[in-house]
Design an enzyme around this catalytic site. Sequence first.
Site, PDB file in Angstrom:
ATOM      1  N   LYS A  71      12.350  13.851 101.610  1.00 11.64           N
ATOM      2  CA  LYS A  71      13.389  13.566 102.621  1.00 11.64           C
ATOM      3  C   LYS A  71      13.879  14.812 103.365  1.00 11.64           C
ATOM      4  O   LYS A  71      14.349  14.717 104.493  1.00 11.64           O
ATOM      5  CB  LYS A  71      14.577  12.863 101.966  1.00 11.64           C
ATOM      6  CG  LYS A  71      14.303  11.421 101.588  1.00 11.64           C
ATOM      7  CD  LYS A  71      15.550  10.778 101.033  1.00 11.64           C
ATOM      8  CE  LYS A  71      15.344   9.287 100.834  1.00 11.64           C
ATOM      9  NZ  LYS A  71      16.592   8.588 100.546  1.00 11.64           N
ATOM     10  N   ASP A 108      20.103   5.136 105.541  1.00 14.50           N
ATOM     11  CA  ASP A 108      20.948   4.856 104.364  1.00 14.50           C
ATOM     12  C   ASP A 108      22.415   4.841 104.780  1.00 14.50           C
ATOM     13  O   ASP A 108      23.218   4.089 104.226  1.00 14.50           O
ATOM     14  CB  ASP A 108      20.764   5.943 103.293  1.00 14.50           C
ATOM     15  CG  ASP A 108      19.463   5.779 102.516  1.00 14.50           C
ATOM     16  OD1 ASP A 108      18.967   4.644 102.433  1.00 14.50           O
ATOM     17  OD2 ASP A 108      18.958   6.789 102.009  1.00 14.50           O
TER      18      ASP A 108
HETATM   19  P1  NAP Z   1      20.877  12.106  92.453  1.00 13.36           P
HETATM   20  O1  NAP Z   1      20.473  12.773  93.726  1.00 13.36           O
HETATM   21  O2  NAP Z   1      20.328  12.594  91.162  1.00 13.36           O
HETATM   22  O3  NAP Z   1      22.478  12.126  92.406  1.00 13.36           O
HETATM   23  C1  NAP Z   1      23.231  11.678  91.330  1.00 13.36           C
HETATM   24  C2  NAP Z   1      24.347  12.707  91.132  1.00 13.36           C
HETATM   25  O4  NAP Z   1      25.319  12.150  90.240  1.00 13.36           O
HETATM   26  C3  NAP Z   1      23.838  14.011  90.509  1.00 13.36           C
HETATM   27  O5  NAP Z   1      24.372  15.105  91.209  1.00 13.36           O
HETATM   28  C4  NAP Z   1      24.372  13.917  89.091  1.00 13.36           C
HETATM   29  O6  NAP Z   1      24.597  15.168  88.501  1.00 13.36           O
HETATM   30  C5  NAP Z   1      25.662  13.182  89.316  1.00 13.36           C
HETATM   31  N1  NAP Z   1      26.188  12.567  88.109  1.00 13.36           N
HETATM   32  C6  NAP Z   1      25.515  11.988  87.087  1.00 13.36           C
HETATM   33  N2  NAP Z   1      26.392  11.509  86.182  1.00 13.36           N
HETATM   34  C7  NAP Z   1      27.621  11.776  86.628  1.00 13.36           C
HETATM   35  C8  NAP Z   1      28.930  11.538  86.150  1.00 13.36           C
HETATM   36  N3  NAP Z   1      29.135  10.883  84.989  1.00 13.36           N
HETATM   37  N4  NAP Z   1      29.983  11.972  86.872  1.00 13.36           N
HETATM   38  C9  NAP Z   1      29.784  12.618  88.033  1.00 13.36           C
HETATM   39  N5  NAP Z   1      28.571  12.897  88.550  1.00 13.36           N
HETATM   40  C10 NAP Z   1      27.501  12.474  87.852  1.00 13.36           C
HETATM   41  O7  NAP Z   1      20.512  10.560  92.501  1.00 13.36           O
HETATM   42  P2  NAP Z   1      20.547   9.606  93.802  1.00 13.36           P
HETATM   43  O8  NAP Z   1      19.249   9.650  94.474  1.00 13.36           O
HETATM   44  O9  NAP Z   1      21.786   9.902  94.564  1.00 13.36           O
HETATM   45  O10 NAP Z   1      20.646   8.193  93.088  1.00 13.36           O
HETATM   46  C11 NAP Z   1      21.825   7.815  92.371  1.00 13.36           C
HETATM   47  C12 NAP Z   1      21.816   6.313  92.168  1.00 13.36           C
HETATM   48  O11 NAP Z   1      21.892   5.686  93.441  1.00 13.36           O
HETATM   49  C13 NAP Z   1      20.559   5.767  91.500  1.00 13.36           C
HETATM   50  O12 NAP Z   1      20.935   4.733  90.625  1.00 13.36           O
HETATM   51  C14 NAP Z   1      19.767   5.212  92.670  1.00 13.36           C
HETATM   52  O13 NAP Z   1      18.912   4.162  92.269  1.00 13.36           O
HETATM   53  C15 NAP Z   1      20.885   4.705  93.539  1.00 13.36           C
HETATM   54  N6  NAP Z   1      20.545   4.603  94.961  1.00 13.36           N
HETATM   55  C16 NAP Z   1      20.726   3.405  95.568  1.00 13.36           C
HETATM   56  C17 NAP Z   1      20.447   3.260  96.903  1.00 13.36           C
HETATM   57  C18 NAP Z   1      20.629   1.929  97.560  1.00 13.36           C
HETATM   58  O14 NAP Z   1      20.090   1.704  98.638  1.00 13.36           O
HETATM   59  N7  NAP Z   1      21.404   1.054  96.981  1.00 13.36           N
HETATM   60  C19 NAP Z   1      19.982   4.357  97.653  1.00 13.36           C
HETATM   61  C20 NAP Z   1      19.818   5.590  97.004  1.00 13.36           C
HETATM   62  C21 NAP Z   1      20.096   5.697  95.657  1.00 13.36           C
HETATM   63  P3  NAP Z   1      23.419  15.767  87.547  1.00 13.36           P
HETATM   64  O15 NAP Z   1      22.220  15.946  88.426  1.00 13.36           O
HETATM   65  O16 NAP Z   1      23.980  17.044  87.042  1.00 13.36           O
HETATM   66  O17 NAP Z   1      23.204  14.732  86.475  1.00 13.36           O
END
Ligand code: NAP
Length: 285
Positions: A71, A108
């Site tokens: 991305k 998004d």
């Molecule tokens: P990501 O880039 O890894 O971001 C998640 C972030 O949350 C990371 O910075 C992580 O920190 C942090 N985190 C984890 N546990 C936490 C907590 N308890 N408190 C505070 N921060 C915390 O992942 P992403 O791509 O954003 O995806 C996240 C979720 O969104 C996934 O479940 C994905 O499937 C979903 N998603 C959905 C859509 C949709 O269209 N609905 C689109 C995109 C993503 P660390 O890296 O230090 O763990």
Amino acid sequence: MHITGKTRIVGVIGHPIDHSLSPPMHNGEFERLGLDYVYTCWDVDPAQVEPAMKGLKALGVLGYNVTIPHKQAVMPLLDSISDEAELVGAVNTVHHAPDGTTRGYNTDVTGWIDDIEQDISLKGKAVCMIGAGGAARAVSTGACLSGASRLTFWDMREDAAQVVAERLKARFPNTEIVVLKADAAERRDAVAAADVLVNTTPIGMHSAPGIPIPADWLKKSLYLYDVIYAPARTELAQAAAAAGCQTRNGLGMLARQGARAFEIWTGTRPDASRMEAILKTILKV
Ligand code: NAP
């Protein structure tokens, strides 16, 4: 599906990509609307992004989605980038425009706005967001673009949250943007003061079970949006529903980011609810 010599091709690049739900979602809607397009997947190694992009353009592919891990990598290789994609710092949709240029978008952002605003207008609302990763960058941009008065959030990595905040502060002076440190009382107070709570962390997925905040922080007047869609109801969403909150999961965001890309490529507005229904059938949620 009947592929002819005139069939236009769109798709998605990522690595890996075999998990993608986009082909049935787009192809189902192409078929329903009688549009002669086909959506496919290309697994592109990170070292091959530039030649892959040149190849897709040379082959006359109309456009494509971009997913993890490409991305950001595609951005310097495009002729222009939409405002939303610039703010998020990531492109999820590329269009080979009729004038021969290649433009990047981030659907998004609009996908999330389109979905949540079926329930609630974000204008003047206090939004609290958990997490500051990829999904959070789209959600926070969407909240600011929609006129949220306040955006409070935190992440496991405070530096990641600061980067997201600084990018938005410069552009949205009318939204108060606050990054919280690892202080439970401050976080509880931010949730208590919020109109809308958004979980953007993976906590609650089958692969990361649990709840990102204590259930007793939730109150009836809060609206909860959880970007997770499998399971359809995370532990957080169940706790929120038990507290009397209105809730929505991220399936509609997934469908609506796709619907926006569909419209950019074809000029035809698809039925996002039907695209969401296709996803529900596949995911059995
Ligand atoms: P990501 O880039 O890894 O971001 C998640 C972030 O949350 C990371 O910075 C992580 O920190 C942090 N985190 C984890 N546990 C936490 C907590 N308890 N408190 C505070 N921060 C915390 O992942 P992403 O791509 O954003 O995806 C996240 C979720 O969104 C996934 O479940 C994905 O499937 C979903 N998603 C959905 C859509 C949709 O269209 N609905 C689109 C995109 C993503 P660390 O890296 O230090 O763990």
